[in-house]
Design a protein around this motif. Structure first.
Motif, short mmCIF file in Angstrom:
data_model
loop_
_atom_site.label_atom_id
_atom_site.label_comp_id
_atom_site.label_asym_id
_atom_site.label_seq_id
_atom_site.Cartn_x
_atom_site.Cartn_y
_atom_site.Cartn_z
N PRO A 20 28.77 -112.85 -41.96
CA PRO A 20 29.21 -111.63 -42.86
C PRO A 20 30.58 -112.21 -43.50
N ILE A 23 29.49 -115.52 -45.10
CA ILE A 23 28.79 -115.77 -46.67
C ILE A 23 30.37 -115.08 -47.05
N GLY A 24 30.18 -113.29 -47.12
CA GLY A 24 31.87 -113.62 -47.68
C GLY A 24 32.71 -114.01 -48.79
N ARG A 27 31.51 -116.09 -51.21
CA ARG A 27 31.49 -115.01 -51.90
C ARG A 27 32.81 -114.67 -53.21
N SER A 28 33.41 -114.67 -52.14
CA SER A 28 35.13 -114.26 -53.19
C SER A 28 35.45 -114.75 -53.98
N SER A 119 23.47 -106.86 -50.93
CA SER A 119 23.62 -108.07 -50.44
C SER A 119 21.69 -108.63 -50.01
N SER A 227 26.27 -105.29 -44.58
CA SER A 227 26.35 -105.27 -46.32
C SER A 227 27.50 -105.22 -46.59
N ILE A 230 30.22 -107.63 -45.84
CA ILE A 230 30.45 -108.84 -46.88
C ILE A 230 30.79 -108.32 -48.61
N ASP A 231 30.55 -107.10 -48.66
CA ASP A 231 31.13 -106.14 -50.19
C ASP A 231 32.54 -106.02 -50.55
N GLN A 234 34.09 -109.32 -50.94
CA GLN A 234 33.91 -109.68 -52.20
C GLN A 234 34.91 -109.01 -52.84
#
Length: 435
Positions: A20, A23-24, A27-28, A119, A227, A230-231, A234
């Motif tokens: 995570p 990925i995070g 994505r940020s 996610s 999830s 990751i949220d 971001q």
């Protein structure tokens, strides 16, 4: 064999933690401050074309509307976290643990639908939704729900239509679901429903107490926790490296105090069973699987006990993923800023508008790689200390110094110590400070 099993569980936790964060952090990484400033200047000069598809965001307006953590927030966060942690500890001590777990489970299920959907939407292939229009969801003041397809081909046209409807006084709620959410939302609903149902089968919630093994939905718990992580990576953004270093230092002291000086942290982590506030893996799963392979006989009871007995779980708090993760994400955004600064200056000098797309052309990421590697090293050090001393370790004692030293090393090796210290991700004109 117990040592080998614990090492395998730690390796699994490490793998679950770094996914995570990567990925995070990626994505940020939106439009850098220099590009936002450049596009604002162009927006003030002329209207952008409607068919401009190579810009993913509408001149950075959505990014600038985000809230950033400042230095005052960094000082306040450990105080709020400590107060919340103490309240949960008192509730576990004097109230019914079963009802508290059930209440928190309902809350996390409600929040988990949105988080898991966001996610899952990241992994929906583009070819599956290429010819499908987004869905516009509206609730009017007469409490009528209206669904319609958005047929505008351009992203910018769809956003402009959405903003116009959001300013409409006749609507209470207006939002647009991209076509990929048609597949992501059913996945989220199924996952959250299974997580809630399996949790109710636990003896804590009134199931048959004669069972020898408690039901533990740790794969679904980890899915929800990842999830949420990751949220968070971001949505939570640090505005500068000064804020990041202050936050890491403050939370290092917070983590050490609540683990070494009080029983609160460990009691809350172990008392809130099967909630997505931590990453968990079966401690003895690796050893039991090895025994099954060596013996050549399939033992269903042993496998079930090693996989789903919630009394033998290795765990890592979600804060030990999110807090260093937002620092890693800040490093990724600073890499993007360093990459685009010369491109913005060249575009300004040539009198042209710089095209931008997420992650396009971003190949050199020294800050991100240094911070990401330091997180892995810090977590391995924490797990090694855990096995040596056989006592719960505050992970941020190892992760915070590792991340801070990595940031300093990357800035020194790239010769941008001053630029890194002056960098402010919440501004739109940082690239003009030294001009």
């Amino acid at each position: 064999m117990p040592e080998v099993s614990s090492m395998l569980a730690s390796a699994a936790l490490l793998a679950l933690a770094i996914v995570p964060i990567r990925i995070g952090a990626i994505r940020s990484c939106g439009r850098p401050p220099s590009v936002r400033s450049h596009h604002r200047a162009w927006q003030s000069q002329s209207n952008p074309p409607d068919n401009d598809e190579d810009d993913e965001d509408d001149y950075g307006e959505e990014e600038e509307a985000l809230e950033y953590l400042s230095t005052s927030d960094a000082l306040l966060l450990p105080v709020i976290g400590g107060a919340v942690l103490t309240c949960i500890y008192v509730a576990l001590k004097y109230l019914s643990a079963a009802w508290l777990n059930l209440l928190l489970r309902v809350y996390f299920c409600a929040a988990g639908v949105l988080s898991v959907a966001r996610s899952a939407a990241l992994f929906v292939p583009e070819w599956l939704t290429r010819d499908q229009a987004p869905v516009l969801f509206r609730i009017t003041r007469a409490w009528r729900v209206r669904l319609s397809l958005v047929q505008y081909p351009s992203r910018r046209q769809r956003r402009q239509k959405l903003r116009a409807l959001q300013n409409d006084e006749h609507d209470v709620v207006t939002f647009m679901l991209e076509s990929r959410y048609r597949y992501a939302i059913p996945v989220a609903l199924i996952m959250v429903t299974c997580y809630f149902w399996i949790g109710l089968q636990s003896p804590m919630h009134g199931a048959d107490k004669s069972k020898q093994v408690n039901v533990n939905a740790w794969p679904l718990t980890n899915a929800l926790a990842i999830s949420f992580a990751i949220d968070a990576l971001q949505l939570i953004k640090l505005d500068s490296f000064a804020t990041a270093y202050l936050l890491l230092s403050a939370l290092l002291a917070y983590d050490a105090f609540f683990v070494f000086k009080t029983p609160i942290m460990v009691a809350v982590a172990s008392g809130l069973n099967d909630l997505p506030i931590k990453l968990v893996v079966p401690r003895d799963c690796g050893a039991d699987a090895f025994r099954l392979i060596i013996s050549g006989h399939f033992n269903a009871d042993m496998l079930k006990r090693s996989l789903f007995d919630d009394r033998r779980m290795a765990m890592l708090g979600l804060g030990d993923v999110v807090i260093p993760g937002i620092f890693v994400a800040l490093c990724r955004r600073f890499d993007a800023e360093l990459h685009y600064r010369p491109l913005v200056r060249a575009a300004d000098k040539a009198g042209k508008r710089l095209r931008w797309a997420r992650q396009q052309g971003l190949r050199r990421t020294p800050f991100f790689r240094a911070a990401y590697a330091s997180y892995i090293i810090g977590l391995v050090s924490c797990m090694t200390a855990l096995h040596v001393f056989q006592h719960a370790q505050p992970a941020l004692i190892y992760l915070s110094p590792a991340c801070m030293l990595a940031g300093l090393y990357a800035a020194w090796s790239q010769g941008v110590l001053r630029d890194a210290w002056q960098y402010d991700d919440s501004l739109t004109s940082t690239h003009r400070k030294d001009e």
